[in-house]
Motif scaffolding. Structure first.
Motif, PDB file in Angstrom:
ATOM      1  N   PRO A   1      23.934 -27.940   0.212  1.00 54.62           N
ATOM      2  CA  PRO A   1      22.541 -28.276   0.748  1.00 54.62           C
ATOM      3  C   PRO A   1      21.893 -29.291   0.124  1.00 54.62           C
ATOM      4  CG  PRO A   1      22.919 -25.820   0.205  1.00 54.62           C
ATOM      5  CD  PRO A   1      23.989 -26.565  -0.146  1.00 54.62           C
ATOM      6  N   GLN A   2      22.102 -29.630  -1.168  1.00 59.69           N
ATOM      7  CA  GLN A   2      21.436 -30.659  -1.744  1.00 59.69           C
ATOM      8  C   GLN A   2      22.099 -31.975  -1.278  1.00 59.69           C
ATOM      9  OE1 GLN A   2      21.951 -30.478  -6.208  1.00 59.69           O
ATOM     10  NE2 GLN A   2      21.198 -32.640  -6.577  1.00 59.69           N
TER      11      GLN A   2
ATOM     12  N   GLU B   1      23.236 -32.627   1.507  1.00 55.65           N
ATOM     13  CA  GLU B   1      22.690 -32.596   2.853  1.00 55.65           C
ATOM     14  C   GLU B   1      21.348 -33.007   3.150  1.00 55.65           C
ATOM     15  OE1 GLU B   1      24.326 -30.221   6.863  1.00 55.65           O
ATOM     16  OE2 GLU B   1      22.449 -29.047   5.762  1.00 55.65           O
ATOM     17  N   ALA B   2      20.620 -32.593   2.224  1.00 54.73           N
ATOM     18  CA  ALA B   2      19.106 -32.670   2.273  1.00 54.73           C
ATOM     19  C   ALA B   2      18.416 -34.074   2.639  1.00 54.73           C
ATOM     20  CB  ALA B   2      18.294 -32.223   0.977  1.00 54.73           C
TER      21      ALA B   2
ATOM     22  N   ASN C   1      17.184 -25.187  12.628  1.00 58.17           N
ATOM     23  CA  ASN C   1      17.776 -26.161  11.755  1.00 58.17           C
ATOM     24  C   ASN C   1      18.462 -27.165  12.497  1.00 58.17           C
ATOM     25  OD1 ASN C   1      17.040 -24.210   9.377  1.00 58.17           O
ATOM     26  ND2 ASN C   1      18.667 -22.931  10.174  1.00 58.17           N
TER      27      ASN C   1
ATOM     28  N   THR D   1      18.870 -34.565   6.449  1.00 58.46           N
ATOM     29  CA  THR D   1      17.830 -33.525   7.204  1.00 58.46           C
ATOM     30  C   THR D   1      16.516 -34.011   7.222  1.00 58.46           C
ATOM     31  OG1 THR D   1      18.212 -32.007   5.678  1.00 58.46           O
ATOM     32  CG2 THR D   1      19.407 -31.684   7.321  1.00 58.46           C
TER      33      THR D   1
ATOM     34  N   ASN E   1      27.977 -29.168   8.636  1.00 60.19           N
ATOM     35  CA  ASN E   1      28.061 -28.345   7.435  1.00 60.19           C
ATOM     36  C   ASN E   1      27.314 -26.848   7.489  1.00 60.19           C
ATOM     37  OD1 ASN E   1      28.888 -30.650   5.648  1.00 60.19           O
ATOM     38  ND2 ASN E   1      26.573 -31.402   6.088  1.00 60.19           N
ATOM     39  N   GLN E   2      27.363 -26.500   8.658  1.00 66.23           N
ATOM     40  CA  GLN E   2      26.720 -25.100   9.069  1.00 66.23           C
ATOM     41  C   GLN E   2      27.863 -24.196   9.150  1.00 66.23           C
ATOM     42  OE1 GLN E   2      24.441 -26.482  12.232  1.00 66.23           O
ATOM     43  NE2 GLN E   2      22.741 -25.737  11.222  1.00 66.23           N
TER      44      GLN E   2
END
Length: 220
Positions: free
Chosen positions: A172-173, A175-176, A50, A179, A55-56
């Motif tokens: 996650p949405q 951040e997507a 990843n 990434t 944000n982890q």
């Protein structure tokens, strides 16, 4: 004969480095995605593959606050046909979740006091700068604004006691788009290396930088 030799070279590279065996012939040098610079730094990957982002491994309070930060960036930076709606939805969120967000902010600061002692404010400020800069990266701007609008459209139905779970779902949405861009950029780097080598498959190089550049002024 020359084509057969090229095939053997590609097959050997695929066997050694686990990359696709089929080489692509480029008529021109590949270009970076989303108008990025050819030498742009992107985060490296962790042991699970990843991308390393701010944000982890977050607590519930940190997750809530990062979502609030992301939506704040959207309200300030998504200047498009839907900007008035975006700003209005963000302001409603602040009103409806005032107590929840204040508690999350206090919780985050308490964690930093425990972790960093007398230096907690500097550590907290640095991390918040990273968070805001992450969501302000221009290369994922359009996708991020779409994701933020989708998230904001759902916030009216979120009760204060549900916000932390909602934040864990939507972070996650948000951040997507970033990434996704990192993956596209990694693919560009591999393609560019292949082009430099005349079409032979190559190995993507890892990038160690974990602090994406961006403006420093997007604070509430």
């Amino acid at each position: 004969m020359k084509r057969f030799a090229r095939f053997l070279s590609s097959f050997a590279a695929a066997t050694l480095f686990a990359t696709p065996a089929c080489a692509q012939i480029w008529n021109a040098a590949p270009t970076p995605p989303a108008g990025a610079a050819p030498n742009q730094l992107i985060p490296g990957r962790d042991a699970e593959g990843n991308y390393v982002t701010p944000n982890q491994r977050l607590s519930r309070d940190e997750t809530s606050w990062h979502v609030r930060a992301a939506l704040n960036v959207a309200a300030l930076g998504c200047r498009d046909a839907a900007e008035l709606e975006t700003v209005a939805a963000y302001n409603r969120l602040l009103r409806q979740q005032r107590a929840t967000l204040a508690a999350a902010d206090a919780g985050v600061k308490s964690q930093y006091r425990a972790r960093h002692g007398a230096e907690w404010e500097s550590a907290h400020d640095r991390q918040m700068t990273r968070v805001y800069n992450f969501f302000a990266q221009p290369t994922a701007h359009d996708g991020f604004c779409m994701a933020a609008r989708d998230v904001l459209a759902r916030t009216d139905a979120v009760l204060p006691g549900q916000f932390a779970d909602f934040a864990a779902e939507v972070l996650p949405q948000l951040e997507a788009p970033f990434t996704d861009f990192y993956r596209e950029y990694d693919a560009y780097r591999v393609a560019y290396a292949e082009w430099r080598m005349g079409g032979r498959p190559s190995v993507a190089l890892a990038v160690a930088d974990t602090s994406p550049p961006g403006p420093d002024a997007l604070f509430p």
